[in-house]
Each structure stands twice: as C-alpha cells, then as structure tokens.
Design an enzyme around this catalytic site. Structure first.
Site, PDB file in Angstrom:
ATOM      1  N   PHE A 142      -4.663  -0.818   9.966  1.00  0.00           N
ATOM      2  CA  PHE A 142      -5.485  -0.589   8.682  1.00  0.00           C
ATOM      3  C   PHE A 142      -6.476   0.623   8.917  1.00  0.00           C
ATOM      4  CE2 PHE A 142      -3.362  -4.711   7.856  1.00  0.00           C
ATOM      5  CZ  PHE A 142      -2.966  -4.337   6.734  1.00  0.00           C
ATOM      6  N   ASN A 178      -9.572   1.209   8.260  1.00  0.00           N
ATOM      7  CA  ASN A 178     -10.829   1.231   8.771  1.00  0.00           C
ATOM      8  C   ASN A 178     -10.879   1.237  10.394  1.00  0.00           C
ATOM      9  OD1 ASN A 178     -11.366   0.952   6.260  1.00  0.00           O
ATOM     10  ND2 ASN A 178     -12.424  -1.146   6.366  1.00  0.00           N
ATOM     11  N   ASN A 188     -13.354   6.051   5.562  1.00  0.00           N
ATOM     12  CA  ASN A 188     -13.288   5.000   6.497  1.00  0.00           C
ATOM     13  C   ASN A 188     -12.324   5.454   7.680  1.00  0.00           C
ATOM     14  OD1 ASN A 188     -15.411   3.558   5.471  1.00  0.00           O
ATOM     15  ND2 ASN A 188     -13.840   2.102   4.340  1.00  0.00           N
ATOM     16  N   HIS A 244      -4.654   6.121  -1.067  1.00  0.00           N
ATOM     17  CA  HIS A 244      -4.985   6.190   0.065  1.00  0.00           C
ATOM     18  C   HIS A 244      -4.071   6.468   1.351  1.00  0.00           C
ATOM     19  CE1 HIS A 244      -9.089   5.777   1.793  1.00  0.00           C
ATOM     20  NE2 HIS A 244      -9.033   4.746   2.535  1.00  0.00           N
ATOM     21  N   TYR A 287       0.985  -1.342   0.011  1.00  0.00           N
ATOM     22  CA  TYR A 287      -0.109  -0.011  -0.101  1.00  0.00           C
ATOM     23  C   TYR A 287       0.743   1.225   0.040  1.00  0.00           C
ATOM     24  CZ  TYR A 287      -3.671  -3.255   1.454  1.00  0.00           C
ATOM     25  OH  TYR A 287      -4.703  -4.212   1.555  1.00  0.00           O
TER      26      TYR A 287
END
Length: 193
Positions: A66, A68, A114, A21, A16
C-alpha cells in the site's frame, strides 16, 4: 548505462487498479505490455520484473505494501542490488501537474504524497529521480477521495497516449541522461498533437 530500480507507486488490489493514485502501477503495466515484460515475481515486498534496454538490466518494481509503506519495498530492492538512491526512478501521480503532463525531477520534498514520504523516511533523503504523472486537482472536494477515485472514461481513453509519452521520457533518461530528457520533454503536454 547502469542498472536502475524503476518503482511505480500505487495500491494493490482490483479496487484501486484504475484510480488516479495508481498512475505509477499503470505506467509500469503499460511498459510491461509494450516491452513484453512480466512484473509478477514476488520480492522486495512487491512484484518485480526485469527489463533489458541497451544491454542493461533494470528492475521494475510495484510495491504491494500500500502507498503509505512503499519506502520499505524500494529500500529492500536498492539494498539487495547494492544501488545508491540516485539509481532509483520513482513513478507516481502528481496533483500539482495537469492531466496530460508528465515531468521528470530529481530530488525535492514529498509534496504531501504519502508514497514519496515513505521512501524519504525509509531512505533518509529524497535524492532520487521522479517521473511525475499529472492527475490535476479536484475542482472541489477533498483530495483523498479524488486520488482514490477512478479516472473518468474520457481520461481513461487518453491515458495510453500519456503513458507512452512518459515511456519516451524514461527511455531518453536512461539513454542520454536526466538533463537531456528534461529539456526535451518537461514542457510537453502529451494530449496535444
């Protein structure tokens, strides 16, 4: 000037690292590089470091939960340092801003993000400062694949200029307050010379 928790949102792991993001992580990485600061201490369900500016210590935080579950990490840091939510600055990607823009905002909703949703759920409200890094919207296709996709090379090349502009905003915010920083920077596109 008082201490702040400056949390950059993103997802952990090399997969990632360069995704849209992860704009919050990329922002803190740029700050750490330019200011010779390390964000490697494992604490608050994340990686943390300290940045001193104008005789004030600020905590830099990269949640490793993460996206969320980012709220858990931010809540732990605020509770440990006994800081109110108003002393949190959250750096995150924003689909509603074009690439090249960075904006400051206090409060508001999560806008479908999120990470922001998690912070608001954990802390009960959204009254924190946001440093929003524009990533633009996809022309077609779903937004999940877009935000989790890597930035194209031409955007990666421009990213340091944008992040440096965001760092100027952050410094102005810490030195002179939110209204001044917003009035000087919120209408600026950092891709324009």
């Amino acid at each position: 000037m008082s201490m702040h928790i400056i949390a950059g949102l993103g997802n952990p792991g090399s997969h990632y690292q360069w995704t849209r993001h992860n704009a919050g992580f990329l922002f803190l990485d740029r700050l750490a590089h330019l200011e010779n600061v390390s964000i490697t201490r494992k604490s608050f369900s994340g990686l943390a470091g300290e940045w001193s500016r104008a005789n004030c210590r600020h905590i830099l935080l990269k949640p490793q939960t993460f996206m969320n579950l980012s709220g858990r990490s931010v809540m732990q840091a605020l509770q440990f340092y006994k800081l109110p939510l108003s002393q949190a600055i959250v750096v995150h990607d924003d689909l509603d801003l074009p690439f090249g823009t960075v904006r400051l905002k206090q409060g508001g909703g999560h806008g479908g993000h999120n990470g922001l949703r998690s912070i608001m759920e954990q802390l009960g409200k959204g009254d924190f400062i946001r440093l929003r890094v524009g990533i633009g919207r996809p022309l077609h296709g779903d937004t999940v694949n877009y935000v989790l996709g890597s930035m194209p090379p031409e955007q990666m090349e421009l990213l340091p200029r944008i992040l440096d502009g965001g760092l100027e905003m952050l410094e102005m915010l810490l030195d002179q307050g939110l209204p001044k920083a917003m009035s000087l920077f919120n209408n600026r596109n950092f891709l324009e010379k």
